[in-house]
Scaffold this active site. Sequence first.
Site, PDB file in Angstrom:
ATOM      1  N   PHE A 240       0.514  -1.071   0.175  1.00 44.09           N
ATOM      2  CA  PHE A 240      -0.474  -0.037   0.260  1.00 44.09           C
ATOM      3  C   PHE A 240       1.194   0.978   0.078  1.00 44.09           C
ATOM      4  O   PHE A 240       1.580   2.021   1.027  1.00 44.09           O
ATOM      5  CB  PHE A 240      -0.799   0.294   0.824  1.00 44.09           C
ATOM      6  CG  PHE A 240      -1.613  -1.361   1.052  1.00 44.09           C
ATOM      7  CD1 PHE A 240      -3.393  -0.384   1.117  1.00 44.09           C
ATOM      8  CD2 PHE A 240      -1.471  -2.770   1.548  1.00 44.09           C
ATOM      9  CE1 PHE A 240      -4.947  -2.014   1.775  1.00 44.09           C
ATOM     10  CE2 PHE A 240      -2.442  -3.212   1.904  1.00 44.09           C
ATOM     11  CZ  PHE A 240      -3.760  -3.120   1.792  1.00 44.09           C
ATOM     12  N   GLU A 241       0.169   2.429  -1.159  1.00 39.87           N
ATOM     13  CA  GLU A 241       1.045   3.547  -0.662  1.00 39.87           C
ATOM     14  C   GLU A 241       0.297   4.402  -0.989  1.00 39.87           C
ATOM     15  O   GLU A 241      -0.037   5.076  -1.652  1.00 39.87           O
ATOM     16  CB  GLU A 241       2.293   3.712  -2.099  1.00 39.87           C
ATOM     17  CG  GLU A 241       2.973   2.535  -2.457  1.00 39.87           C
ATOM     18  CD  GLU A 241       4.734   3.115  -1.589  1.00 39.87           C
ATOM     19  OE1 GLU A 241       4.760   3.904  -0.698  1.00 39.87           O
ATOM     20  OE2 GLU A 241       5.848   2.105  -1.163  1.00 39.87           O
ATOM     21  N   SER A 242       0.536   5.320   0.433  1.00 40.99           N
ATOM     22  CA  SER A 242      -0.466   6.440   0.953  1.00 40.99           C
ATOM     23  C   SER A 242       0.337   7.790   0.050  1.00 40.99           C
ATOM     24  O   SER A 242       1.855   8.200  -0.251  1.00 40.99           O
ATOM     25  CB  SER A 242      -0.108   7.254   2.541  1.00 40.99           C
ATOM     26  OG  SER A 242      -1.121   6.097   2.181  1.00 40.99           O
TER      27      SER A 242
END
Length: 371
Positions: A240-242
Amino acid sequence: MIDFKQIFLSCKEDKVAGRYVTNEDVFPFLEASIFKNEIKQVGKSVLGEPIKLITIGGGETKILMWSQMHGNESTTTKAVLDFINFLEEPSDLQSSILKKCTIQIIPILNPDGAKAYTRINANEIDLNRDAQDRSQPESIILRQVYENFKPDFCFNLHDQRTIFNVGETNKPATVSFLAPAFNKERALSPSREKSMQLIVAMNSVLQNFIPGQVGRYDDGFNSNCVGDAFQMLNTPTILFESGHFPEDYEREKTREFIFYSLLKGVETIANNSLNNFKVSSYFEIPENGKQFLDLIIYNTKNIVTTYSEVDSLGILYKEVLKDDKVVFEPVVAEVKNLDNFYAHKTLNLLNSSDLDFVKNNNLLSTALLGN
């Protein structure tokens, strides 16, 4: 139908906000949780900071999550706390998840890096490049938790810089995902395909809230990266990359979208509905580009003395910790070929109000601005 927005509003943890998140923020939250008896210390960081693990649920399917492997990547930590709040409140969905899944979460894997607001740990090692050597105590802890728990799915939770756009568009990559590779050929395997299907499920929800703002992270293989290493061990792992949402440098809106992703991901696993989502749809998610600047300032010639020969400047913000708060210091990143870039904000120095804004907000140092 799941009302993602309403659920988020009801369980957002208001006491933890902003970019600077440390053990001092997270531990009081954990101690107040109804799951506090399921919290244990699994080790210590280089500087002796506790690293804690919380276990929630009693189901057969096991999900392992960890956040702030990079200390300055805190958005997913905030979303994880919101998700724990959700799991505390009785509902049909909450009950189903707790019955079918056991979830283990390390909210902050790199507490030294979190405190110093750095990517690396106190030994200046990137923990996400230490999966094979496991030279650092934090890396050893994560691997021990993994081996003891034997998860069916792993969620590897991170932040990404503001530079990323979706494909070739002018849309920021507010959230990006990756099903990590397990070999140099970036081939498919049953575990990687499950990762892809889960990403497709999460993307199907996000497109309702941030259409066109979900990207696919580069899948170059590196066995030293934890996601790749776990994928090599046949555990479906999702990165996951915010990323950036307009005007959201504190990443409170992005936090919301990460929460939606966590909820949809876990719900999909709990309901065993992965096969409702096609592997091929994963490849329809555009790859990330790197075409964004935080700011483009136009018509700087003869006004910005240091760069008097160019018409415009591209600015990126450097995140700096000052007095326990993250501030965003502007740095000149590009002085030519700005036609190839998008900007999160634009200013024109021929406009007096924009010039005043630049001066009043120290967007360019006084050394660069003429009288």
